[in-house]
Design a protein around this motif. Sequence first.
Motif, PDB file in Angstrom:
ATOM      1  N   GLN A   1       2.330   2.225  -3.249  1.00  0.00           N
ATOM      2  CA  GLN A   1       0.521   2.446  -4.401  1.00  0.00           C
ATOM      3  C   GLN A   1       0.070   3.777  -4.214  1.00  0.00           C
ATOM      4  O   GLN A   1      -0.238   4.232  -5.183  1.00  0.00           O
ATOM      5  CB  GLN A   1      -0.795   0.871  -3.944  1.00  0.00           C
ATOM      6  CG  GLN A   1      -2.211   1.331  -4.913  1.00  0.00           C
ATOM      7  CD  GLN A   1      -2.715   0.411  -4.498  1.00  0.00           C
ATOM      8  OE1 GLN A   1      -3.136  -0.604  -3.166  1.00  0.00           O
ATOM      9  NE2 GLN A   1      -3.813   0.256  -5.277  1.00  0.00           N
ATOM     10  N   SER A   2      -0.120   4.027  -2.873  1.00  0.00           N
ATOM     11  CA  SER A   2       0.141   5.329  -2.679  1.00  0.00           C
ATOM     12  C   SER A   2       0.449   6.388  -2.836  1.00  0.00           C
ATOM     13  O   SER A   2       0.567   7.348  -3.086  1.00  0.00           O
ATOM     14  CB  SER A   2       0.282   6.038  -0.964  1.00  0.00           C
ATOM     15  OG  SER A   2       0.839   5.870  -0.340  1.00  0.00           O
TER      16      SER A   2
ATOM     17  N   THR B   1      -3.956   3.029  -9.159  1.00  0.00           N
ATOM     18  CA  THR B   1      -3.934   4.085  -8.593  1.00  0.00           C
ATOM     19  C   THR B   1      -5.066   3.411  -7.886  1.00  0.00           C
ATOM     20  O   THR B   1      -6.116   3.253  -7.475  1.00  0.00           O
ATOM     21  CB  THR B   1      -3.661   5.248  -9.406  1.00  0.00           C
ATOM     22  OG1 THR B   1      -5.372   4.713 -10.366  1.00  0.00           O
ATOM     23  CG2 THR B   1      -3.014   5.340 -10.832  1.00  0.00           C
ATOM     24  N   LEU B   2      -4.621   4.023  -6.511  1.00  0.00           N
ATOM     25  CA  LEU B   2      -6.150   4.801  -5.527  1.00  0.00           C
ATOM     26  C   LEU B   2      -7.774   4.776  -6.182  1.00  0.00           C
ATOM     27  O   LEU B   2      -8.695   4.382  -5.509  1.00  0.00           O
ATOM     28  CB  LEU B   2      -6.001   4.956  -4.340  1.00  0.00           C
ATOM     29  CG  LEU B   2      -4.324   3.966  -3.808  1.00  0.00           C
ATOM     30  CD1 LEU B   2      -4.089   5.163  -2.278  1.00  0.00           C
ATOM     31  CD2 LEU B   2      -4.655   3.138  -3.058  1.00  0.00           C
ATOM     32  N   GLU B   3      -7.136   5.664  -6.589  1.00  0.00           N
ATOM     33  CA  GLU B   3      -8.580   5.906  -7.187  1.00  0.00           C
ATOM     34  C   GLU B   3      -8.581   6.156  -8.615  1.00  0.00           C
ATOM     35  O   GLU B   3      -7.834   6.718  -9.402  1.00  0.00           O
ATOM     36  CB  GLU B   3      -9.021   7.130  -6.960  1.00  0.00           C
ATOM     37  CG  GLU B   3      -9.755   6.951  -5.573  1.00  0.00           C
ATOM     38  CD  GLU B   3      -9.348   8.722  -4.368  1.00  0.00           C
ATOM     39  OE1 GLU B   3      -9.665   9.668  -5.182  1.00  0.00           O
ATOM     40  OE2 GLU B   3      -9.871   8.180  -2.978  1.00  0.00           O
TER      41      GLU B   3
ATOM     42  N   PRO C   1       0.758  -1.106  -0.313  1.00  0.00           N
ATOM     43  CA  PRO C   1      -0.235  -0.374   0.051  1.00  0.00           C
ATOM     44  C   PRO C   1       1.247   1.804   0.118  1.00  0.00           C
ATOM     45  O   PRO C   1       0.486   1.502  -0.472  1.00  0.00           O
ATOM     46  CB  PRO C   1      -1.171   0.011   1.424  1.00  0.00           C
ATOM     47  CG  PRO C   1       0.025  -1.404   1.939  1.00  0.00           C
ATOM     48  CD  PRO C   1       0.655  -2.091   1.391  1.00  0.00           C
TER      49      PRO C   1
END
Length: 405
Positions: free
Chosen positions: A136-137, A224-226, A133
């Motif tokens: 990923q962030s 990506t997270l979003e 994570p």
Amino acid sequence: MRNIFRVIVILSILFVIINGCKKYADDYKRFLNNKEVTYPGLATGVGYRPGNLRAVLVWHPSPDPSIKNYVITWNNGKDSLRVDATSHSPADSITVSIPGLKEYVYSFRIVAHDNSGGTSVGQDLNNVRVYGPVYQSTLLNRGYDIANPYMVRPDGSVDLNFVKADAGNVSTTIEYTTNNSGTKTVPLLAKDNVINLADFKFGTVVKYQSSYVPATNAADVFTTLEKATFPTIRYIAVCDKSLFKENPLPGDAGVYDYNTTVRKLWDGTVGPQGYPDIFHSDGSHGMPHAITFDMGKVYRKLTSVEETGRNCCNNPDQFEIWGIADITGAETSLSPRDSGWQAEMIAKGWTLLKDIRRTDDGQNAQKFDFDAVPSVRYIRVRIKHVTSNDSNYSNISEFTFWNEK
């Protein structure tokens, strides 16, 4: 006597050494139960592929047929995993996924075990990076071309324009609504900067999300997270003048003669025109006066209008553009010169699209943007003043309207 003594001492030392070595050579047999030490063969090509909270170890198996399994240990030997030796061909590969790891740098040790209980000397694999994570962030969706984010092609399809992909980007998933209102996803590869949406439904939202790998040989792909929202895609097109037709309403101004009718306003001429290639009002309606025409179909959202005056005189510099979708019952009883005319227009369902004031001589084409407007089919123009200060006549060469599809 002295030399004889030296010889005796040397012989004594040699006797002790020879007998001592013989004793040690015999001792190892006692410790090894009279057997020789043998070590299982080593694996080759030991490597790894970084993953998402896991590591994937890869090696070529040892050709030693006696090897029955491999034991992998990590965390200083606290954790281990046993892998059966399914092949002894160095041409093959053994791939082992080790899940449940933290985002960290690990060291692994691989030890081969044979059928006789023997073990290899072991092989170490250090600096094995595991991602998660935190990595990923840090990922960002691919950037689009800010200066020119999209282009609408003549066939109605849309090109989305992106900037060069960042290192590690493998693709970007584009999600959009099609003309039949279905949802569709298409990939934009890292090597490409443009993607064409052949069936995009204008007026809908485009979302996109990029994917990355932390290394070229990574075992997993990270997104990506979003999702990101692409800039609003507007298809601005010229309204079809071939559909336009005259539609005078009670109280509208007449024309100077049969050559200068309202239909001259959409004959496709470019630039200021002279008589008789213009609309020329009659001289009996004074100022302000109005003209009305039908665009031939309802437009969901008109965006702008361009007005071109005559090449000499009587060009409007103050005028209003009104619109309505259905003209049924929309006739007004008051004269455009009446102070109550505007209120009556609103009461009849008309919308004032733009109150225009020009500060030049009114000849050259000038474009004006509308504010948010309702659906419109019929246009009514109220001419309030002309550059020549004439109180009766107005002249216009051309009107062009744009709409957003």
